[in-house]
Design a protein around this motif. Structure first.
Motif, PDB file in Angstrom:
ATOM      1  N   ALA A  93       0.796  -1.182   0.190  1.00  0.00           N
ATOM      2  CA  ALA A  93       0.127  -0.064   0.044  1.00  0.00           C
ATOM      3  C   ALA A  93       0.882   1.125  -0.089  1.00  0.00           C
ATOM      4  O   ALA A  93       0.481   2.169  -0.640  1.00  0.00           O
ATOM      5  CB  ALA A  93      -1.068   0.072   1.188  1.00  0.00           C
ATOM      6  N   ILE A  94       1.827   1.202   0.901  1.00  0.00           N
ATOM      7  CA  ILE A  94       2.666   2.399   1.072  1.00  0.00           C
ATOM      8  C   ILE A  94       3.517   2.551  -0.560  1.00  0.00           C
ATOM      9  O   ILE A  94       3.536   3.770  -0.834  1.00  0.00           O
ATOM     10  CB  ILE A  94       3.728   2.522   2.048  1.00  0.00           C
ATOM     11  N   HIS A  95       3.962   1.549  -0.778  1.00  0.00           N
ATOM     12  CA  HIS A  95       4.867   1.538  -2.128  1.00  0.00           C
ATOM     13  C   HIS A  95       4.004   2.025  -3.394  1.00  0.00           C
ATOM     14  O   HIS A  95       4.306   2.967  -4.221  1.00  0.00           O
ATOM     15  CB  HIS A  95       5.166   0.138  -2.485  1.00  0.00           C
ATOM     16  N   ALA A 131       5.922  -2.313  16.182  1.00  0.00           N
ATOM     17  CA  ALA A 131       7.243  -1.933  15.732  1.00  0.00           C
ATOM     18  C   ALA A 131       7.447  -1.960  14.245  1.00  0.00           C
ATOM     19  O   ALA A 131       8.171  -0.968  13.599  1.00  0.00           O
ATOM     20  CB  ALA A 131       8.082  -3.018  16.330  1.00  0.00           C
ATOM     21  N   ASP A 132       6.607  -2.801  13.461  1.00  0.00           N
ATOM     22  CA  ASP A 132       7.025  -2.779  12.286  1.00  0.00           C
ATOM     23  C   ASP A 132       6.186  -1.604  11.435  1.00  0.00           C
ATOM     24  O   ASP A 132       6.578  -1.044  10.590  1.00  0.00           O
ATOM     25  CB  ASP A 132       5.935  -4.136  11.519  1.00  0.00           C
ATOM     26  N   LEU A 133       4.863  -1.191  12.062  1.00  0.00           N
ATOM     27  CA  LEU A 133       4.399  -0.020  11.601  1.00  0.00           C
ATOM     28  C   LEU A 133       5.293   1.179  11.789  1.00  0.00           C
ATOM     29  O   LEU A 133       5.070   2.076  10.878  1.00  0.00           O
ATOM     30  CB  LEU A 133       2.828   0.225  12.412  1.00  0.00           C
ATOM     31  N   TYR A 134       5.530   1.386  13.017  1.00  0.00           N
ATOM     32  CA  TYR A 134       6.855   2.395  13.151  1.00  0.00           C
ATOM     33  C   TYR A 134       7.796   2.433  12.139  1.00  0.00           C
ATOM     34  O   TYR A 134       8.210   3.273  11.579  1.00  0.00           O
ATOM     35  CB  TYR A 134       7.221   2.322  14.665  1.00  0.00           C
ATOM     36  N   GLN A 135       8.448   1.301  11.889  1.00  0.00           N
ATOM     37  CA  GLN A 135       9.486   1.227  10.792  1.00  0.00           C
ATOM     38  C   GLN A 135       8.921   1.828   9.657  1.00  0.00           C
ATOM     39  O   GLN A 135       9.594   2.561   8.936  1.00  0.00           O
ATOM     40  CB  GLN A 135      10.115  -0.164  11.191  1.00  0.00           C
ATOM     41  N   GLN A 136       7.884   1.072   9.125  1.00  0.00           N
ATOM     42  CA  GLN A 136       7.407   1.590   8.026  1.00  0.00           C
ATOM     43  C   GLN A 136       7.100   2.827   7.825  1.00  0.00           C
ATOM     44  O   GLN A 136       7.384   3.487   6.596  1.00  0.00           O
ATOM     45  CB  GLN A 136       5.991   0.587   7.503  1.00  0.00           C
ATOM     46  N   ILE A 137       6.682   3.517   8.745  1.00  0.00           N
ATOM     47  CA  ILE A 137       5.996   4.931   8.838  1.00  0.00           C
ATOM     48  C   ILE A 137       7.499   5.742   8.571  1.00  0.00           C
ATOM     49  O   ILE A 137       7.549   6.679   8.004  1.00  0.00           O
ATOM     50  CB  ILE A 137       5.386   5.454   9.954  1.00  0.00           C
ATOM     51  N   LYS A 138       8.402   5.222   9.253  1.00  0.00           N
ATOM     52  CA  LYS A 138       9.656   6.017   9.539  1.00  0.00           C
ATOM     53  C   LYS A 138      10.290   6.279   8.081  1.00  0.00           C
ATOM     54  O   LYS A 138      10.976   7.213   7.546  1.00  0.00           O
ATOM     55  CB  LYS A 138      10.350   5.501  10.634  1.00  0.00           C
ATOM     56  N   LEU A 139      10.424   4.910   7.411  1.00  0.00           N
ATOM     57  CA  LEU A 139      10.931   5.079   6.214  1.00  0.00           C
ATOM     58  C   LEU A 139      10.305   5.747   5.099  1.00  0.00           C
ATOM     59  O   LEU A 139      10.644   6.198   4.193  1.00  0.00           O
ATOM     60  CB  LEU A 139      11.210   3.486   5.673  1.00  0.00           C
ATOM     61  N   PHE A 140       8.835   5.765   5.136  1.00  0.00           N
ATOM     62  CA  PHE A 140       7.858   6.332   4.267  1.00  0.00           C
ATOM     63  C   PHE A 140       8.332   8.029   4.381  1.00  0.00           C
ATOM     64  O   PHE A 140       8.236   8.485   3.672  1.00  0.00           O
ATOM     65  CB  PHE A 140       6.503   6.075   4.544  1.00  0.00           C
ATOM     66  N   TRP A 141       8.390   8.301   5.814  1.00  0.00           N
ATOM     67  CA  TRP A 141       8.565   9.786   6.057  1.00  0.00           C
ATOM     68  C   TRP A 141       9.763  10.243   5.432  1.00  0.00           C
ATOM     69  O   TRP A 141       9.787  11.255   4.802  1.00  0.00           O
ATOM     70  CB  TRP A 141       8.546   9.904   7.577  1.00  0.00           C
ATOM     71  N   ARG A 142      10.839   9.450   5.535  1.00  0.00           N
ATOM     72  CA  ARG A 142      12.196   9.657   5.100  1.00  0.00           C
ATOM     73  C   ARG A 142      12.167   9.742   3.579  1.00  0.00           C
ATOM     74  O   ARG A 142      12.646  10.830   2.915  1.00  0.00           O
ATOM     75  CB  ARG A 142      13.357   8.554   5.705  1.00  0.00           C
ATOM     76  N   ALA A 165      -2.360   7.183  13.036  1.00  0.00           N
ATOM     77  CA  ALA A 165      -2.030   8.816  13.489  1.00  0.00           C
ATOM     78  C   ALA A 165      -1.294   8.776  14.232  1.00  0.00           C
ATOM     79  O   ALA A 165      -0.392   9.736  14.405  1.00  0.00           O
ATOM     80  CB  ALA A 165      -3.454   9.231  13.780  1.00  0.00           C
ATOM     81  N   ARG A 166      -1.327   8.050  15.681  1.00  0.00           N
ATOM     82  CA  ARG A 166      -0.410   8.083  16.602  1.00  0.00           C
ATOM     83  C   ARG A 166       0.986   7.707  16.148  1.00  0.00           C
ATOM     84  O   ARG A 166       2.075   8.495  16.439  1.00  0.00           O
ATOM     85  CB  ARG A 166      -0.637   7.171  17.454  1.00  0.00           C
ATOM     86  N   THR A 167       1.181   6.951  15.333  1.00  0.00           N
ATOM     87  CA  THR A 167       2.458   6.636  14.698  1.00  0.00           C
ATOM     88  C   THR A 167       3.081   7.622  13.808  1.00  0.00           C
ATOM     89  O   THR A 167       4.426   7.994  14.104  1.00  0.00           O
ATOM     90  CB  THR A 167       2.611   5.258  13.977  1.00  0.00           C
ATOM     91  N   ILE A 168       2.244   8.212  13.025  1.00  0.00           N
ATOM     92  CA  ILE A 168       2.724   9.358  12.179  1.00  0.00           C
ATOM     93  C   ILE A 168       3.412  10.500  13.060  1.00  0.00           C
ATOM     94  O   ILE A 168       4.307  11.119  13.077  1.00  0.00           O
ATOM     95  CB  ILE A 168       1.708   9.752  11.338  1.00  0.00           C
ATOM     96  N   LEU A 169       2.481  10.823  14.233  1.00  0.00           N
ATOM     97  CA  LEU A 169       2.844  11.756  15.218  1.00  0.00           C
ATOM     98  C   LEU A 169       3.910  11.626  15.737  1.00  0.00           C
ATOM     99  O   LEU A 169       4.858  12.470  16.046  1.00  0.00           O
ATOM    100  CB  LEU A 169       1.656  11.876  16.080  1.00  0.00           C
ATOM    101  N   ARG A 170       4.404  10.323  16.158  1.00  0.00           N
ATOM    102  CA  ARG A 170       5.639  10.009  17.057  1.00  0.00           C
ATOM    103  C   ARG A 170       6.676  10.154  15.931  1.00  0.00           C
ATOM    104  O   ARG A 170       7.817  10.684  16.317  1.00  0.00           O
ATOM    105  CB  ARG A 170       5.369   8.495  17.285  1.00  0.00           C
ATOM    106  N   VAL A 171       6.596   9.659  14.777  1.00  0.00           N
ATOM    107  CA  VAL A 171       7.733   9.775  13.841  1.00  0.00           C
ATOM    108  C   VAL A 171       8.089  11.093  13.369  1.00  0.00           C
ATOM    109  O   VAL A 171       9.313  11.647  13.405  1.00  0.00           O
ATOM    110  CB  VAL A 171       7.461   8.849  12.637  1.00  0.00           C
ATOM    111  N   ASP A 172       6.832  12.158  13.314  1.00  0.00           N
ATOM    112  CA  ASP A 172       7.313  13.212  12.673  1.00  0.00           C
ATOM    113  C   ASP A 172       7.604  14.185  13.849  1.00  0.00           C
ATOM    114  O   ASP A 172       8.613  15.098  13.408  1.00  0.00           O
ATOM    115  CB  ASP A 172       5.575  13.933  12.563  1.00  0.00           C
ATOM    116  N   ALA A 173       7.704  13.848  14.922  1.00  0.00           N
ATOM    117  CA  ALA A 173       8.244  14.480  16.371  1.00  0.00           C
ATOM    118  C   ALA A 173       9.718  14.087  16.203  1.00  0.00           C
ATOM    119  O   ALA A 173      10.738  15.098  16.755  1.00  0.00           O
ATOM    120  CB  ALA A 173       7.674  14.385  17.413  1.00  0.00           C
ATOM    121  N   GLU A 174       9.890  12.977  15.970  1.00  0.00           N
ATOM    122  CA  GLU A 174      11.292  12.563  16.214  1.00  0.00           C
ATOM    123  C   GLU A 174      12.204  12.948  14.900  1.00  0.00           C
ATOM    124  O   GLU A 174      13.153  13.373  15.278  1.00  0.00           O
ATOM    125  CB  GLU A 174      11.329  10.812  16.016  1.00  0.00           C
ATOM    126  N   LEU A 175      11.644  12.827  13.706  1.00  0.00           N
ATOM    127  CA  LEU A 175      12.541  13.347  12.758  1.00  0.00           C
ATOM    128  C   LEU A 175      12.680  14.887  12.449  1.00  0.00           C
ATOM    129  O   LEU A 175      13.741  15.333  11.823  1.00  0.00           O
ATOM    130  CB  LEU A 175      11.879  12.652  11.366  1.00  0.00           C
TER     131      LEU A 175
END
Lengths: 511, 287
Positions: A93-95, A131-142, A165-175
């Motif tokens: 889906a992300i791809h 953990a997988d969701l976090y990793q996928q979102i993080k790579l997507f964001w990068r 939504a929560r994972t996106i917020l977490r990744v967005d604040a980190e990156l």
């Protein structure tokens, strides 16, 4: 017969632009070598005097300004044109989305809308670990920041509280990246307090997300939905905006004899001319450009009946102050009740003029009023209905002064509240301010926290360190830094005064 | 409805450093301490209508009428020249507000705030006003959800505290020093009642935050920090401690020439406190 054109040569040889940035600038030059869509003399004159403005979009509109595809279509059906199968997993889906984004045009040649990401991705998250969701979102964001480095590009989440939504917020604040920009749609009946608090906490870390008053937007756009894109424009999903044109209220005020002349003669006249400009551009887009024959329309990502026309205005502050001067009143916009009331009257008049005028090839047959956030060349003119840089009152007074305008600006009114960094340990104060603003009718809530490297310029994000570097002639990887650098040098954007919060009680005081 | 009034130096409708969330803050005029490190010395005294400030007001916002100072807020440009001119650390711009006035202000701003904080000066010197205001807030259905906080130097006696605690949600209390001589030198008063108040408020579940000002060579010493740690340990249950760092902004007199507190030492003290696990330690947001 080749000839030497110095300004084109300058683009080609500019050491601060990347090859892609040069190619984009050169394509604009080519477009602008064509004659403009036919305009009558009066409209032409007003455009040249910049009383009305086409946002320098180019002479031959071959794509809508803002395109908001329903990416749910490609996730559900795949795409025959792009030879994409229906995705089955989160990776797929992300791809699929990453591929889709490359085929969505806009004024910046990069997508301004990348979708309601939680709605789009949640159906693919069953069985995916956190953990997988976090990793996928993080790579997507990068990927998004590095490959589509444009801060006008906008993701939406909410109003439900969900794990994407929560994972996106977490990744967005980190990156803390410039791209993508992010809006959380807030609905007090649907959103949890926890996710609003999480969004507020992110604002204190990276001045994102922007928070949209979902019930107000929902009322305007209804079941088929909307998206918040670019500089906080609210637009129909499956469509977008064909054009954005705008009236410089300050220049119109300057030409007026007095308040009466402004309200009854000059403003209606220039509103009419701005409509004529808009009509000429939309006519070209719909009847000559061929855009709506694209697979985006035939495959159902877009519906050509869902493109609005954004009717922008700016420099309300200077217009009101100019008119106040003409009647010998000293009260200034944003600070004085009489000046503010004149502003509300102008907004109400604009609303009446815009909602009365039928438009062809425009969603619901009417343009949408927009408080336009500015261009880098707007020296001396304050964006939209904002209070001038450096003169803003405290955030609550600020909100109370501007709230009555918001009801009129259905396609968006961007206001930036600048907060002192003493707010960082107390994100509940951001939540309080946001809830108060929404209770008073704010359509959207945007805050900059002083001391953050990442800040909002007229509506997009830049890194202050990038601006400093650009001024040192080193170039920048991101498109919006060039705009931001121009804006910060030419206008007073970086002088927007951080609100000194409770000045007497900065940490360590009140002993 | 109470007709009680308070002398108020300043009102903020936006503050994020006076307790949880955004708060309306009332700075009540007058203080029973005379801290040489005070950042708002103009909130200490009470105006005695001497009129020395009138000549210094550039916009004629101050006049003497019938032997009393009259202040016209419409003419004031907030230049604060009158505060500099005042010989007794008072403020001629102080306004009188009734409980009703403040309730009306709260009504207008209730959507924007988590609650109210009464600060100063020393707010508890006008305790009947606070009690009346907080009681009315609790009775008004439109305001009852707002939290009511007091920011204090802790000098108020135990019996007086009990009259207001029932209608108070939280107290932020400053401890200026643990060594009695140091405390007397810095504030002009003994600290026994301050420490008693802190203990009593903590036991009552009303101590939202203990604040400790680190002043170089005065209250940043190893002995003082150890006393702070011992004190927090002696309280049963966690206590939130805010370490403040002295800076000279607004300070008058000899302390204006003192050095500002260095970040490193404050952070070292915070680490030492955190190791005791007596509750969250909050550091200054700005350096």
């Amino acid at each position: 017969m080749p000839s030497e054109t110095p300004h084109i040569r300058h683009i080609v040889n500019d050491p601060t632009l990347s090859s892609a940035q040069k190619a984009r600038a050169l394509s604009l030059e080519a477009e602008n070598s064509l004659p403009y869509p036919a305009l009558d003399r009066e409209t032409q004159d007003a455009l040249e005097a910049r009383l009305i403005c086409d946002m320098y979009e180019g002479h031959a509109p071959y794509k809508p300004r803002y395109v908001l595809p329903d990416y749910g279509v490609v996730l559900k059906n795949g795409s025959e044109w792009l030879e994409l199968p229906v995705p089955q997993t989160l990776d797929e889906a992300i791809h699929t989305l990453m591929i889709a984004y490359h085929h969505v045009p806009s004024v910046t040649a990069m997508p301004v809308y990348i979708g309601q990401l939680d709605d789009l991705l949640l159906p693919f998250c069953d069985g995916v670990t956190d953990a997988d969701l976090y990793q996928q979102i993080k790579l997507f964001w990068r990927y998004l920041d590095r490959v589509l480095p444009d801060a006008f590009m906008h993701a939406n989440i909410g109003p439900t509280d969900n794990r994407v939504a929560r994972t996106i917020l977490r990744v967005d604040a980190e990156l803390k990246q410039i791209a993508p920009n992010l809006t959380f749609l807030y609905d007090p009946k649907i959103s949890s307090d926890e996710i609003l608090q999480m969004a507020a906490s992110n604002i204190t870390k990276c001045s994102k997300p922007h928070i949209a008053n979902h019930p107000l937007h929902d009322e305007v756009f209804g079941e088929r939905g909307y998206g918040i894109v670019s500089c906080y424009n609210a637009l129909p999903l499956e469509g977008g905006a064909s054009t954005l044109t705008r009236v410089n209220l300050a220049k119109v005020a300057k030409l007026s004899d007095d308040v009466e002349d402004f309200l009854t003669n000059k403003l209606p006249y220039y509103v009419d001319l701005n409509f004529r400009l808009t009509e000429a551009r939309i006519d070209y887009l719909f009847n000559q450009s061929g855009f709506f024959d694209s697979f985006l329309v035939t495959e159902g990502w877009l519906d050509e009946t869902r493109f609005t026309a954004m009717f922008g205005i700016f420099a309300m502050a200077e217009a009101v102050n100019e008119l106040q001067d003409k009647i010998g009143a000293t009260g200034r916009y944003g600070h004085d009740a009489q000046a503010n009331a004149l502003g509300y009257k102008i907004s109400a008049l604009l609303d009446g003029l815009v909602s009365k005028r039928p438009m062809k090839n425009v969603w619901k047959g009417r343009a949408m009023l927009h408080s336009q956030a500015g261009l880098s060349t707007d020296t001396g003119f304050t964006p939209g209905v904002r209070i001038p840089y450096g003169t803003e009152p405290d955030p609550v007074t600020h909100v109370l002064a501007l709230a009555p305008h918001h009801q009129y600006y259905g396609s968006g009114v961007s206001e930036i509240l600048t907060l002192d960094e003493t707010i960082k340990p107390n994100p509940e104060a951001v939540t309080d301010l946001c809830k108060g603003a929404f209770a008073k009718g704010f359509r959207e809530f945007t805050a900059n926290v002083g001391g953050n490297d990442l800040v909002r310029v007229t509506g997009y994000m830049i890194r202050l360190s990038d601006v400093a570097q650009f001024h040192a002639e080193q170039g920048s990887r991101t498109n919006t830094t060039a705009l931001g650098a121009e804006a910060s040098k030419q206008t007073l954007i970086l002088q927007r005064k951080p609100r000194v919060v409770a000045n007497e009680l900065l940490a360590g005081t009140n002993q | 409805m109470s007709s009680l009034q308070a002398q108020i130096s300043k009102i903020l409708t936006w503050s994020c450093v006076d307790g949880p969330g955004n708060r309306i803050v009332l700075f009540l005029q007058g203080c029973n301490f005379n801290c040489i490190t005070c950042h708002n010395p103009h909130t200490i005294g009470r105006c005695n209508d001497c009129g020395d400030c009138i000549a210094d007001c550039p916009t004629d916002a101050l006049t003497l009428e019938g032997g009393k100072i009259r202040f016209d807020p419409a003419l004031c440009t907030h230049c604060d020249a009158c505060l500099v001119a005042c010989p007794i650390n008072a403020n001629p711009m102080v306004q009188t507000y009734s409980v009703h006035d403040i309730l009306a202000l709260l009504g207008k701003h209730k959507d924007f705030v988590s609650g109210i904080t009464v600060s100063g000066g020393e707010a508890t010197m006008q305790l009947p006003f606070i009690k009346a205001l907080f009681t009315e807030m609790g009775r008004d259905p439109a305001l009852a959800h707002l939290t009511r906080f007091i920011d204090t130097n802790g000098y108020l006696g135990a019996a007086a505290w009990t009259t207001v605690l029932e209608v108070t949600d939280g107290v932020m209390l400053d401890i200026k020093a643990f060594d009695r001589d140091t405390h007397r030198r810095l504030t002009g008063r003994d600290n026994a009642r301050v420490l008693d108040s802190a203990r009593m408020l903590h036991t009552a579940g009303k101590l939202y935050e203990l604040r400790y000002l680190m002043v170089p060579s005065q209250t940043d010493t190893a002995g003082e920090i150890e006393s702070l740690m011992a004190f927090t340990q002696s309280l049963e249950g966690p206590v939130r401690v805010r370490l403040n760092a002295f800076r000279t902004h607004g300070v008058r007199g000899e302390a204006a020439a003192w050095p500002a507190m260095e970040r490193e030492q404050v952070e070292a003290a915070a680490r030492a406190l955190a190791e005791e696990s007596t509750g969250p330690v909050i550091l200054p947001a700005l350096w």
